[in-house]
Motif scaffolding. Structure first.
Motif, mmCIF file in Angstrom:
data_model
loop_
_atom_site.group_PDB
_atom_site.id
_atom_site.type_symbol
_atom_site.label_atom_id
_atom_site.label_comp_id
_atom_site.label_asym_id
_atom_site.label_seq_id
_atom_site.Cartn_x
_atom_site.Cartn_y
_atom_site.Cartn_z
ATOM 1 N N ARG A 21 0.836 -1.208 0.000
ATOM 2 C CA ARG A 21 0.000 0.000 0.000
ATOM 3 C C ARG A 21 0.870 1.258 0.000
ATOM 4 O O ARG A 21 0.557 2.233 -0.689
ATOM 5 N N GLN A 22 1.957 1.235 0.739
ATOM 6 C CA GLN A 22 2.862 2.380 0.772
ATOM 7 C C GLN A 22 3.455 2.634 -0.620
ATOM 8 O O GLN A 22 3.564 3.785 -1.052
ATOM 9 N N GLU A 24 2.052 1.792 -3.509
ATOM 10 C CA GLU A 24 0.955 2.301 -4.335
ATOM 11 C C GLU A 24 0.779 3.803 -4.121
ATOM 12 O O GLU A 24 0.639 4.566 -5.076
ATOM 13 N N LEU A 25 0.784 4.214 -2.871
ATOM 14 C CA LEU A 25 0.631 5.638 -2.557
ATOM 15 C C LEU A 25 1.807 6.462 -3.076
ATOM 16 O O LEU A 25 1.620 7.591 -3.537
ATOM 17 N N GLN A 28 1.280 7.008 -6.820
ATOM 18 C CA GLN A 28 0.228 7.996 -7.039
ATOM 19 C C GLN A 28 0.704 9.394 -6.661
ATOM 20 O O GLN A 28 0.482 10.356 -7.401
#
Length: 108
Positions: A21-22, A24-25, A28
């Motif tokens: 998730r880190q 992915e962020l 983005q």
């Protein structure tokens, strides 16, 4: 209008959800900071097989959307084997996209 950018991430089966998730962020965030419209992330889940269904879907989406930019953490996310890495990068670039990597962008 901001240019579209898609992200690609190939995740090892043993990767922690928080680490994924880190990343992915981070993809983005970089895209948005550089003035792109982050249109979505394509993620392959298993690094032990040669199949890359999300990469195939990304290539199809690029053709449909007209996007010209893809961001990924590093080229090693395509493959750790240099010949396969070049082949997959060329498959993306043959669609007309520029491949960006956080590894290259943050060190330049």
């Amino acid at each position: 209008m901001k240019p579209l950018m898609y992200g690609y991430l190939r995740v090892d089966r043993d990767a922690l959800d928080g680490d994924t998730r880190q990343m992915e962020l981070a993809l983005q965030f970089w895209a948005e900071q550089e003035g792109y419209c982050f249109a979505g992330l394509f993620r392959d889940q298993d690094t032990t097989t040669p199949n890359r269904p999300a990469l195939t879907a990304l290539i199809e989406q690029i053709s449909r959307s007209g996007a010209r930019h893809v961001i990924m953490p590093s080229l090693a996310r395509l493959s750790t084997h240099p010949a396969a890495q070049r082949h997959l990068r060329h498959a993306l670039e043959d669609t007309g996209v520029q491949v960006h990597t956080l590894q290259e962008e943050l060190t330049s």
